[in-house]
Write a protein that holds these residues in place. Structure first.
Motif, PDB file in Angstrom:
ATOM      1  N   GLN A 153       0.287  -7.666  -1.295  1.00 44.19           N
ATOM      2  CA  GLN A 153       1.526  -7.758  -0.511  1.00 44.19           C
ATOM      3  C   GLN A 153       2.744  -7.509  -1.396  1.00 44.19           C
ATOM      4  N   SER A 154       2.739  -8.095  -2.584  1.00 46.84           N
ATOM      5  CA  SER A 154       3.855  -7.900  -3.512  1.00 46.84           C
ATOM      6  C   SER A 154       3.948  -6.438  -3.955  1.00 46.84           C
ATOM      7  N   LEU A 155       2.818  -5.841  -4.286  1.00 44.02           N
ATOM      8  CA  LEU A 155       2.800  -4.427  -4.666  1.00 44.02           C
ATOM      9  C   LEU A 155       3.282  -3.539  -3.525  1.00 44.02           C
ATOM     10  N   SER A 156       2.857  -3.863  -2.328  1.00 41.45           N
ATOM     11  CA  SER A 156       3.240  -3.088  -1.153  1.00 41.45           C
ATOM     12  C   SER A 156       4.755  -3.070  -0.967  1.00 41.45           C
ATOM     13  N   LYS A 158       7.112  -3.760  -3.283  1.00 44.29           N
ATOM     14  CA  LYS A 158       7.844  -3.183  -4.409  1.00 44.29           C
ATOM     15  C   LYS A 158       7.641  -1.678  -4.530  1.00 44.29           C
ATOM     16  N   LEU A 159       6.485  -1.186  -4.139  1.00 47.36           N
ATOM     17  CA  LEU A 159       6.204   0.244  -4.224  1.00 47.36           C
ATOM     18  C   LEU A 159       6.407   0.957  -2.897  1.00 47.36           C
ATOM     19  N   GLN A 160       6.699   0.171  -1.848  1.00 45.92           N
ATOM     20  CA  GLN A 160       6.901   0.714  -0.497  1.00 45.92           C
ATOM     21  C   GLN A 160       5.682   1.528  -0.045  1.00 45.92           C
ATOM     22  N   LEU A 161       4.531   0.900  -0.213  1.00 47.04           N
ATOM     23  CA  LEU A 161       3.271   1.488   0.222  1.00 47.04           C
ATOM     24  C   LEU A 161       2.667   0.623   1.319  1.00 47.04           C
ATOM     25  N   PRO A 162       2.010   1.227   2.311  1.00 46.57           N
ATOM     26  CA  PRO A 162       1.376   0.421   3.364  1.00 46.57           C
ATOM     27  C   PRO A 162       0.263  -0.461   2.822  1.00 46.57           C
ATOM     28  N   LEU A 163       0.193  -1.692   3.329  1.00 49.86           N
ATOM     29  CA  LEU A 163      -0.867  -2.638   2.975  1.00 49.86           C
ATOM     30  C   LEU A 163      -1.914  -2.611   4.083  1.00 49.86           C
ATOM     31  N   LEU A 164      -3.078  -2.049   3.791  1.00 50.45           N
ATOM     32  CA  LEU A 164      -4.147  -1.937   4.783  1.00 50.45           C
ATOM     33  C   LEU A 164      -5.047  -3.161   4.661  1.00 50.45           C
ATOM     34  N   ASP A 165      -4.623  -4.256   5.279  1.00 46.43           N
ATOM     35  CA  ASP A 165      -5.358  -5.514   5.135  1.00 46.43           C
ATOM     36  C   ASP A 165      -6.259  -5.822   6.324  1.00 46.43           C
ATOM     37  N   ASN A 166      -6.476  -4.818   7.172  1.00 47.44           N
ATOM     38  CA  ASN A 166      -7.357  -5.039   8.318  1.00 47.44           C
ATOM     39  C   ASN A 166      -8.413  -3.945   8.454  1.00 47.44           C
ATOM     40  N   VAL A 167      -8.688  -3.241   7.352  1.00 46.09           N
ATOM     41  CA  VAL A 167      -9.672  -2.157   7.411  1.00 46.09           C
ATOM     42  C   VAL A 167     -10.958  -2.491   6.661  1.00 46.09           C
TER      43      VAL A 167
END
Length: 246
Positions: A153-156, A158-167
């Protein structure tokens, strides 16, 4: 409700407490800057400063992607901020075992620096999305949080990348990997994970707190490869594992 993001009220309190002014977890000196968890002196002394093999984590004498041994095998590229058995590595382990959240943000910043270096060196391409290593629902309820999700979540953000936490679903409540040989680790994780949704991105980062032999992330990478998705691994700490095949 997302599988990987379940956080109990007590965990939320610990998370908020970690954001308050604090002392360095290593030297116990008060931190006067906005940085939390680790002072700049201890951080500089703990993070990687020399080239390391992206396959096994071994220190290299010259800048290269892999050591001689890992060049002979197809290795997942693992980018880490520090070595697990030195300095801050112990405290990275305490994120999972003692809910030591105070160091997450500063360690994520250190990891991002390593990622940017690897991109500039031409060793990796920046991933298009982040997938945190999932926990089995039973273990998630017991622990109250998934440390890989917190880091992701923190990386997402700060890097503005999608967090795919439901795949990604961990469908088998496997035994702890600690103390197992490489062969036993692979057997323990067979069929443990399953992808539950299609992924549109071509390059993704598998995120975890610590990587040792890489068995867990390799199992996930196989699933991604079946969908022709290139995977690399991002973690806060790396335990050098030259005997990764044993």
């Amino acid at each position: 409700e997302k599988r990987n993001s379940i956080i109990t009220q007590s965990t939320k309190k610990r998370w908020l407490a970690a954001m308050l002014p604090n002392r360095c977890v290593m030297c116990h000196q008060q931190i006067l800057s906005q940085q939390t968890g680790v002072c700049s002196v201890c951080l500089t002394a703990s993070v990687y400063t020399t080239p390391t093999c992206l396959g096994c984590g071994k220190e290299l004498l010259e800048l290269a992607e892999y050591c001689g041994s890992c060049q002979r095998h197809s290795r997942l590229k693992v980018i880490a901020a520090c070595r697990y058995y030195d300095g801050l590595g112990h405290w990275v382990g305490q994120i999972k075992y003692q809910a030591q959240f105070a160091i997450i943000e500063v360690m994520v910043d250190a990891l991002i620096q390593r990622l940017q270096q690897a991109v500039a060196q031409g060793f990796i391409q920046m991933s298009q999305a982040i997938i945190p290593v999932s926990l089995h629902s039973r273990r998630l309820r017991q622990r109250g949080f998934n440390q890989a999700w917190l880091i992701g979540q923190s990386l997402s953000k700060k890097l503005q990348l999608p967090l795919l936490d439901n795949v990604l679903l961990r469908q088998v409540n496997t035994s702890p990997q600690a103390g197992l040989s490489g062969a036993m680790r692979r057997k323990n994780l067979q069929g443990a994970f399953v992808l539950t949704a299609a992924i549109s991105q071509q390059r993704v980062a598998i995120v975890d707190d610590v990587v040792t032999t890489g068995t867990t992330v390799a199992e996930i990478a196989k699933l991604l490869s079946s969908q022709y998705i290139d995977a690399q691994v991002w973690c806060l700490a790396r335990a050098e594992a030259p005997g990764i095949n044993s």
